[in-house]
Design a protein around this motif. Structure first.
Motif, short mmCIF file in Angstrom:
data_model
loop_
_atom_site.label_atom_id
_atom_site.label_comp_id
_atom_site.label_asym_id
_atom_site.label_seq_id
_atom_site.Cartn_x
_atom_site.Cartn_y
_atom_site.Cartn_z
N LEU A 293 -45.95 -64.23 -45.70
CA LEU A 293 -45.73 -62.91 -45.09
C LEU A 293 -46.33 -61.79 -45.93
CD1 LEU A 293 -44.46 -60.97 -43.05
CD2 LEU A 293 -42.29 -61.21 -44.29
N ASP A 294 -46.06 -61.79 -47.22
CA ASP A 294 -46.57 -60.70 -48.06
C ASP A 294 -48.09 -60.69 -48.09
OD1 ASP A 294 -44.02 -59.83 -48.62
OD2 ASP A 294 -43.84 -60.98 -50.49
N SER A 295 -48.70 -61.87 -48.09
CA SER A 295 -50.16 -61.95 -48.09
C SER A 295 -50.75 -61.40 -46.79
CB SER A 295 -50.61 -63.40 -48.30
OG SER A 295 -52.01 -63.52 -48.19
N VAL A 296 -50.14 -61.78 -45.67
CA VAL A 296 -50.61 -61.29 -44.38
C VAL A 296 -50.42 -59.78 -44.28
CG1 VAL A 296 -50.27 -61.39 -41.88
CG2 VAL A 296 -50.27 -63.49 -43.23
N ALA A 297 -49.29 -59.29 -44.78
CA ALA A 297 -49.07 -57.84 -44.76
C ALA A 297 -50.15 -57.13 -45.57
CB ALA A 297 -47.68 -57.53 -45.32
N GLY A 298 -50.50 -57.70 -46.73
CA GLY A 298 -51.58 -57.11 -47.52
C GLY A 298 -52.91 -57.14 -46.80
N GLN A 299 -53.16 -58.22 -46.08
CA GLN A 299 -54.41 -58.32 -45.32
C GLN A 299 -54.45 -57.27 -44.21
OE1 GLN A 299 -55.01 -62.38 -43.98
NE2 GLN A 299 -54.26 -63.18 -45.95
N VAL A 300 -53.32 -57.01 -43.59
CA VAL A 300 -53.27 -55.98 -42.55
C VAL A 300 -53.61 -54.62 -43.17
CG1 VAL A 300 -51.73 -54.69 -41.01
CG2 VAL A 300 -51.67 -57.19 -41.05
N GLY A 301 -53.02 -54.33 -44.34
CA GLY A 301 -53.33 -53.08 -45.01
C GLY A 301 -54.80 -52.96 -45.34
N ALA A 302 -55.39 -54.05 -45.83
CA ALA A 302 -56.81 -54.02 -46.18
C ALA A 302 -57.67 -53.81 -44.94
CB ALA A 302 -57.19 -55.33 -46.88
N ALA A 303 -57.30 -54.44 -43.84
CA ALA A 303 -58.06 -54.28 -42.61
C ALA A 303 -57.98 -52.85 -42.11
CB ALA A 303 -57.54 -55.25 -41.55
N VAL A 304 -56.81 -52.22 -42.23
CA VAL A 304 -56.69 -50.83 -41.80
C VAL A 304 -57.52 -49.93 -42.71
CG1 VAL A 304 -55.08 -48.90 -41.55
CG2 VAL A 304 -54.42 -51.19 -40.79
N ARG A 305 -57.53 -50.19 -44.01
CA ARG A 305 -58.30 -49.37 -44.94
C ARG A 305 -59.80 -49.52 -44.73
NH1 ARG A 305 -54.58 -51.44 -48.61
NH2 ARG A 305 -56.15 -52.92 -49.36
#
Length: 523
Positions: A293-305
């Motif tokens: 979960l934490d990794s996917v959440a980080g990937q979502v943040g990176a994709a938004v950035r």
């Protein structure tokens, strides 16, 4: 509430406890408790107006002679007939005990009911006196009859003699298994006339000591002689008092319920320190790691950035989910007996079902990687303004260099416009970047929070709610079993307590051992 109504309520409570517990109680306990419930219900259905008293003992103890003395008849088998007689003899002081005797299993030809010889014994109205086969007979059928009858009687009178009162077959096979039934027991030391007067007190003291060693404290002991009638009047007085008060049958039934309830309570720990919120909080980090979960959440943040990328949740790690469920069951079930632990494992979701639920919960979490609203437009405007500023700056340079012949103040205006345009474009571009980073952080935090909420819901639905339900049933069974013990029935006054050392300490216990227990038939 009357004794009858109270006993019925306690019986219903115990029956409900047995029904709720079901197979989670071990089979022997469930069988013994079920027999106690059925036996008490049958006894109550027949009424507790009659008091069933049984004379039990070994070969040569003189039970039948005492039976005849108490009933003032010559009916029970004595002497040489005893070793070959496996049938129960009954004497009833009224004609309303036929159904009761049928239930006990006394053959009709072995009954005396309201005979002319019994008239004038109104004080014993309601008494049903049984003469049982010898418990130590060489015939196994004799003991089978004794073991079947003993749970059905209200007052058990053990008849012993000076020669065999310490017989291990009696103490280990019956008396030691009768702890808790002191309120419904009496011991008669028969043939006291054969003991020199100087040794009688010593003999009674030794018998009291043996009973206490068996765990039977305060059981009355009366010295009697069927040959000389010594003590027989005391026994009859005790039976008259018992019949007058009509509480022995109720006391015996109460004792059966109390003993059965104690068997149930013995399998139910009083406290099960478990709370749903704490259990979920302990296992949530493991599932968070198992789902990435934490990794996917980080990937979502990176994709938004970054403005590109589409992360997704992988299937949760099977071993991690299995281990998490096992830890849950261990922690929640640690205080519980094996049957309840098995039930907990059966009622909660299995590892594969739980893993599927975890995966579906993660897939329900939205993974929005879109940037801020109008971010692309604002970025283009920023680049356009910056580009325009550069163009104007070039023109201003040409003016300042004299390439373009424009008089003051146009070169200064051009330079100012160029600076404003570049700064505006730079500001818009930086603003978009900052907004995108803020949005990326919120999206990542949102995915993590929603994912945790979804995992908590999976834990509650798949493990928590079944655990709560089982523990609630555990508490219900314990409360019902405890309720089946809470109404003691008063013990009849012991008119013979002074006849033996320690008998005055007889207490009003109503404990018993249920029918069908190992040794419980001897209570």
């Amino acid at each position: 509430m009357t004794d009858d109504a109270t006993l019925r309520q306690r019986t219903d409570d115990l029956a409900q406890a047995l029904a709720v517990a079901g197979p989670r109680l071990d089979a022997p306990t469930a069988a013994r408790v079920g027999q106690a419930v059925d036996g008490v219900r049958e006894r109550l259905a027949l009424g507790i107006d009659h008091t069933v008293v049984a004379l039990a003992g070994g070969t040569g103890s003189g039970k039948s002679s005492l039976f005849n003395k108490i009933s003032r008849l010559t009916f029970a088998d004595v002497g040489i007939k005893r070793p070959t007689t496996a049938r129960v003899t009954a004497c009833s002081w009224d004609d309303g005990a036929q159904a009761l005797l049928d239930w006990i299993g006394v053959d009709r030809e072995r009954r005396i009911v309201q005979a002319d010889e019994l008239e004038g014994d109104e004080e014993l109205d309601g008494l049903v006196l049984l003469d049982l086969p010898d418990h130590d007979s060489v015939e196994p059928k004799h003991r089978e009859v004794v073991d079947r009858i003993l749970p059905l009687v209200d007052l058990l009178i053990w008849v012993v003699d000076p020669q065999k009162y310490a017989d291990d077959a009696l103490h280990s096979g019956y008396l030691r298994e009768s702890v808790g039934m002191e309120a419904s027991m009496l011991v008669l030391l028969n043939q006291i006339d054969t003991v020199p007067p100087a040794r009688r007190s010593e003999l009674l003291t030794d018998l009291d000591r043996l009973l206490e060693d068996d765990g039977l404290v305060g059981v009355p002991v009366i010295a009697v002689s069927a040959r000389t009638d010594e003590g027989v009047a005391q026994v009859r007085e005790l039976l008259e008092e018992v019949c007058e008060r009509r509480t022995v049958a109720a006391g015996r039934a109460a004792g059966e319920l109390d003993a059965a309830a104690r068997l149930v309570l013995a399998q139910l720990p009083a406290e099960v320190p478990w709370q749903l919120d704490q259990a979920v909080a302990r296992e949530l980090p493991a599932l968070v790691e198992a789902t990435g979960l934490d990794s996917v959440a980080g990937q979502v943040g990176a994709a938004v950035r970054n403005g590109y990328g589409m992360p997704e949740f992988p299937p949760p790690d099977r071993d991690a989910v299995t281990l998490s469920r096992a830890r849950w069951l261990t922690r929640a079930g640690a205080p519980l007996p094996a049957g309840w632990q098995r039930a907990l494992a059966d009622t909660t979701q299995g590892a594969d079902v739980l893993r599927t639920a975890v995966f579906e919960a993660m897939r329900s979490v939205p993974l929005d990687v879109s940037g801020p609203a109008r971010a692309r437009l604002l970025r283009r405007i920023g680049w356009a303004l910056g580009g325009a500023g550069v163009v104007v700056g070039v023109l201003a340079g040409l003016m300042s260099g004299g390439v373009l012949d424009l008089a003051a103040p146009w070169p200064a205006v051009a330079w100012g416009a160029a600076g404003v345009l570049v700064l505006a474009g730079l500001g818009l571009t930086v603003g978009v970047v900052v907004a995108r980073r803020r949005l990326a952080r919120r999206r990542a935090e949102g995915v993590a929070a929603q994912g945790r909420t979804a995992l908590e819901r999976v834990l509650v639905d798949g493990l928590g709610t079944p655990t709560q339900r089982l523990l609630a049933e555990h508490r219900q069974v314990r409360d019902l079993a405890q309720g089946a013990r809470e109404t003691p029935v008063e013990r009849p006054k012991d008119t013979a307590a002074s006849t033996s050392p320690g008998a005055a300490a007889a207490a009003g216990s109503t404990a018993s051992t249920p029918p069908g227990a190992s040794g419980g038939a001897h209570a």
